[in-house]
Enzyme design. Structure first.
Site, mmCIF file in Angstrom:
data_model
loop_
_atom_site.group_PDB
_atom_site.id
_atom_site.type_symbol
_atom_site.label_atom_id
_atom_site.label_comp_id
_atom_site.label_asym_id
_atom_site.label_seq_id
_atom_site.Cartn_x
_atom_site.Cartn_y
_atom_site.Cartn_z
ATOM 1 N N SER A 141 -5.467 6.284 13.345
ATOM 2 C CA SER A 141 -6.604 7.093 13.782
ATOM 3 C C SER A 141 -6.766 8.281 12.845
ATOM 4 O O SER A 141 -5.782 8.893 12.413
ATOM 5 C CB SER A 141 -6.384 7.588 15.211
ATOM 6 O OG SER A 141 -6.414 6.519 16.121
ATOM 7 N N SER A 143 -7.820 4.239 -2.937
ATOM 8 C CA SER A 143 -8.712 3.124 -2.625
ATOM 9 C C SER A 143 -8.905 2.984 -1.126
ATOM 10 O O SER A 143 -8.048 3.374 -0.333
ATOM 11 C CB SER A 143 -8.112 1.826 -3.175
ATOM 12 O OG SER A 143 -6.879 1.560 -2.529
ATOM 13 N N HIS A 144 -10.051 2.427 -0.752
ATOM 14 C CA HIS A 144 -10.290 1.975 0.624
ATOM 15 C C HIS A 144 -11.083 0.679 0.538
ATOM 16 O O HIS A 144 -12.145 0.530 1.141
ATOM 17 C CB HIS A 144 -11.010 3.042 1.440
ATOM 18 C CG HIS A 144 -10.300 3.371 2.718
ATOM 19 N ND1 HIS A 144 -10.926 3.564 3.914
ATOM 20 C CD2 HIS A 144 -8.972 3.526 2.980
ATOM 21 C CE1 HIS A 144 -10.046 3.835 4.860
ATOM 22 N NE2 HIS A 144 -8.847 3.821 4.311
ATOM 23 N N LYS A 165 -6.464 13.908 -6.505
ATOM 24 C CA LYS A 165 -5.927 12.604 -6.144
ATOM 25 C C LYS A 165 -7.096 11.629 -5.982
ATOM 26 O O LYS A 165 -8.182 12.017 -5.554
ATOM 27 C CB LYS A 165 -5.158 12.715 -4.815
ATOM 28 C CG LYS A 165 -4.596 11.424 -4.239
ATOM 29 C CD LYS A 165 -3.315 10.984 -4.943
ATOM 30 C CE LYS A 165 -2.699 9.753 -4.293
ATOM 31 N NZ LYS A 165 -2.154 10.014 -2.966
ATOM 32 N N HIS A 203 0.817 -1.208 0.000
ATOM 33 C CA HIS A 203 0.000 0.000 0.000
ATOM 34 C C HIS A 203 0.853 1.260 0.000
ATOM 35 O O HIS A 203 0.517 2.249 -0.641
ATOM 36 C CB HIS A 203 -0.933 -0.009 1.218
ATOM 37 C CG HIS A 203 -2.012 1.021 1.154
ATOM 38 N ND1 HIS A 203 -3.132 0.889 0.361
ATOM 39 C CD2 HIS A 203 -2.150 2.218 1.775
ATOM 40 C CE1 HIS A 203 -3.914 1.944 0.509
ATOM 41 N NE2 HIS A 203 -3.332 2.770 1.363
ATOM 42 N N ASP A 240 -5.124 8.119 -11.203
ATOM 43 C CA ASP A 240 -5.621 6.759 -11.411
ATOM 44 C C ASP A 240 -5.551 5.931 -10.143
ATOM 45 O O ASP A 240 -4.721 6.172 -9.268
ATOM 46 C CB ASP A 240 -4.829 6.050 -12.512
ATOM 47 C CG ASP A 240 -3.364 5.917 -12.163
ATOM 48 O OD1 ASP A 240 -3.003 5.000 -11.398
ATOM 49 O OD2 ASP A 240 -2.558 6.726 -12.654
#
Length: 738
Positions: free
Chosen positions: A309, A90-91, A87, A44, A492
């Protein structure tokens, strides 16, 4: 001494990587050091399997101020001393486990990426991919994700202006949730993250630190499994009201002119924010975790450094300005504490009071090993692509077939989604969700506008990743061209399965090759992005899904188009073809082929040179105010595009009697690229024809706008009311389980 495999799995490091860390340090890493390496070497954060491939993207242009990897987001100059920051990220994994918070904190994180550059966020977009809602869990994920996006974005007061919602079985175990944010900033007001010097002070601002989100970055760097449900603590918990305060306070601070740098605490938390700032400046950093405000008892240095957090920012100020910054945040009722400083020794040193708990060279932490798996195409996919479609039976009732396609969830109205989002707050939105192929926002104080879109088609990329990647870029650019905008830049989000599998490595490499080629030919640089890998569940990998977010510029916002037919009697033309007829191969990879015949087969078409000419023609025709409407042909082909323009304009169309001569199903539902349906007033027809001839673009006259039916003599005749009812109600019915 051998490392415990469970400990390595927690931080998503292999045994070989652990041995490399051991060699770099000349000793075994401490627990905190191992956690920090795990975060910064995670897929990631470290892009281990994609960084070498991403170098193929073109990223330079005269209008690009900040490109990919330089800062939290990319920046382009739009003139008049103004710049756009954008920007997408992803999550996915968090949303699969805790959909509301996963999606909400995805929005929060991408917003911080933008305002950390000194830009005011002005728009949100999202690209969402779910399994079929016939399954209760998929409906649960859908409602949670959409609710989280709306709940967080609406509280922030940032409009959600455009997006994509798609459905396919491959996303059932692993939905994709991609969030995009766009902001405006004066060019002289751009803030960078890594501009400090030795002795500068690090201030931690915002929420207290808790245990939520620990191992979030590493969790997003492994496959989902049956055990993933147990990792809910890796999903952050958001507070949009705290974020709103952070936005306003941080932007006020940037206006005062003494802020040196700013970085959000997103993936990797304090570790990523501090170490990456130091790396960009070529310096070191020292953090004292005992100074970090906490909301939970007994937190260890390891937990503090790895916590993700939400609603926290790291600021860099000169030593004499720390008190001024604290006073400003006091005014906003935000906690602001000094937690460290920039050093000259190139080390990331973490203290817990007087005790050093981690000390490692910044360059080792931020230079993970890079891998390039030898890709190999899946032979089963190759066979699907080569399938002969010539014997495909033609439907006997084309009107019923059109209704089936309009009821397909990838085609049907997404009003059930976008009505949950506030898309007019800030009073910049000129073209609203669903009205056109892209959103249009005014740039206040000028006559300019910006256009925004996101686009991807996983089925295309599954069957032919090179063409699918190229088409993702081409279609996003076509969306902008259909509102009259000139495409400027791409951000992207590359969503793929496990890159260690040769079949996925092949998809990733080929999609990037196709996207890069399209960007080069269309002259659109990539300025930012995100790679999300290991999107797999026990059911297998998701479709390869490269989401393209794109920004376009309108020099005059009054010269714009929507997709709706406007005036009875207007002529309807097809840009990009001299005839509506298509070969049967154009049904390859189409929504029609899957919806009507239950087949995922064939291949999408691509013609980038034609795309360039067609899109330039459309832009010029809109700028010269020749067109009344413009709508690109995509899922569902020509018939769906005509139906959607009729629905949006509340007026039907009458097709020419000789419009179709070949296979009607291919002509009406084929998804050949580089085609746009436009409507034009009678007085402008000749001028459009002349402009098309100058550009070398073929035109096909389809018919005229008018009446209350969709009519193609000899092929279909159906009432507009029936078409609209089917299109508008399909998604709501599916989500209700009916």
């Amino acid at each position: 001494m051998p490392i415990d495999k469970k400990a390595l799995a927690e931080v998503a490091l292999s045994e070989a990587e652990y041995e490399a860390i051991d060699a770099l340090l000349g000793r075994e890493p401490s627990a905190v050091e191992l956690g920090m390496f795990g975060i910064l070497w995670s897929e990631h954060c470290g892009y281990k399997h994609s960084k070498l491939l991403l170098r193929d993207f073109p990223s330079r242009a005269p209008w690009v101020l900040i490109g990919p990897g330089e800062e939290n987001a990319g920046v382009v100059d739009i003139g008049d001393g103004q710049a756009v920051v954008m920007k997408i990220e992803s999550h996915n994994h968090p949303s699969a486990i805790e959909p509301y918070q996963g999606a909400a904190t995805g929005v929060g994180g991408i917003v911080r990426d933008v305002f950390s550059m000194g830009a005011r966020p002005i728009a949100l977009l999202n690209a969402l991919f779910f399994g079929p809602p016939v399954h209760p869990r998929n409906r649960y994920l859908f409602h949670g994700v959409v609710g989280g996006i709306g709940g967080y974005g609406n509280c922030l007061g940032i409009p959600d202006v455009a997006g994509q919602v798609s459905f396919a079985s491959s996303y059932s175990g692993n939905p994709l949730v991609n969030a995009m944010c766009v902001g405006l900033v004066k060019t002289e007001g751009i803030v960078r993250a890594g501009t400090g010097r030795p002795g500068d002070i690090l201030l931690l601002v915002g929420s207290d630190t808790g245990r939520d989100g620990i191992h979030g970055a590493t969790f997003a760097s492994v496959d989902l499994s049956a055990e993933s449900e147990q990792r809910r603590t890796a999903v952050q918990v958001g507070n949009p009201f705290m974020e709103k305060l952070l936005v306003e306070a941080c932007l006020e601070l940037t206006e005062q002119g003494f802020l040196v740098g700013m970085q959000d605490l997103g993936a990797g938390g304090l570790t990523s924010a501090a170490v990456e700032c130091a790396a960009k400046a070529g310096l070191g950093v020292e953090i004292d975790v005992s100074r970090v405000p906490r909301r939970e008892e007994g937190m260890t240095p390891y937990e503090v450094m790895l916590s993700e957090s939400q609603e926290r920012m790291l600021l860099i100020v000169r030593p004499g300005d720390a008190e001024r910054a604290k006073a400003l945040f006091d005014k906003w009722d935000l906690t602001c504490v000094e937690v460290g400083r920039i050093t000259s020794d190139g080390l990331a040193r973490i203290r817990d009071g007087e005790r050093v708990v981690a000390e490692a060279p910044v360059r080792h932490l931020t230079e993970p090993p890079l891998y390039r798996t030898q890709g190999r195409e899946d032979s089963a996919v190759r066979a699907l692509r080569a399938r002969d479609l010539s014997s495909l039976p033609q439907p006997s009732h084309l009107g019923e077939t059109l209704l089936r396609l309009l009821a397909s969830l990838n085609v049907a109205s997404k009003e059930a989604v976008h009505r949950q989002y506030d898309h007019q707050v800030l009073d910049n939105s000129v073209v609203l969700p669903g009205q056109a192929d892209a959103a249009v926002l005014r740039v206040k104080g000028t006559k300019k506008g910006i256009a925004l879109t996101v686009d991807a088609n996983g089925r295309w990329c599954y069957l032919d990743p090179y063409r699918g990647g190229a088409l993702a870029v081409a279609e996003a650019a076509r969306n902008l061209s259909c509102v009259g905008a000139r495409p400027l830049a791409v951000t992207d989000c590359l969503n793929f399965g496990n890159p260690e599998r040769p079949e996925v490595a092949y998809q990733l490499e080929q999609c990037i090759r196709g996207m890069a080629e399209a960007c080069r030919l269309l002259g659109i640089p990539v300025i930012s992005g995100n790679v999300s890998l290991y999107n797999e569940s026990e059911a297998g990998s998701v479709y390869p899904t490269p989401v393209v977010g794109m920004l376009g510029l309108l020099d005059d916002i009054e010269a714009r188009c929507t997709a709706a037919f406007v005036q009875e009697g207007d002529a309807i033309y097809l840009l990009g073809a001299s005839t509506a007829d298509l070969p049967v191969e154009a049904l390859g990879a189409s929504e029609y082929l899957e919806t009507v015949h239950g087949m995922v087969a064939g291949a999408p078409g691509v013609d980038l040179a034609l795309e360039d000419r067609v899109q330039r023609l459309c832009q010029q025709a809109i700028q010269q105010r020749l067109l009344r409407s413009a709508h690109d042909l995509s899922e569902g082909g020509l018939a769906v595009a005509l139906a959607e323009s009729a629905i949006l304009g509340s007026v039907g169309f009458q097709g020419e009697g000789n419009m179709l001569r070949g296979r009607a199903d291919a002509a009406l539902f084929g998804e050949a690229p580089a085609r746009i349906v436009v409507s034009v007033g009678p007085a402008q027809e000749l001028t459009l024809q002349e402009l098309a001839a100058q550009q070398g673009v073929a035109l096909c006259r389809l018919g005229r706008v008018g009446g209350g039916r969709l009519s193609l003599p000899g092929f279909l005749d159906i009432s507009l009311s029936e078409v609209e009812k089917t299109w508008r109600e399909a998604l709501a019915k599916a989500l209700a389980g009916s």
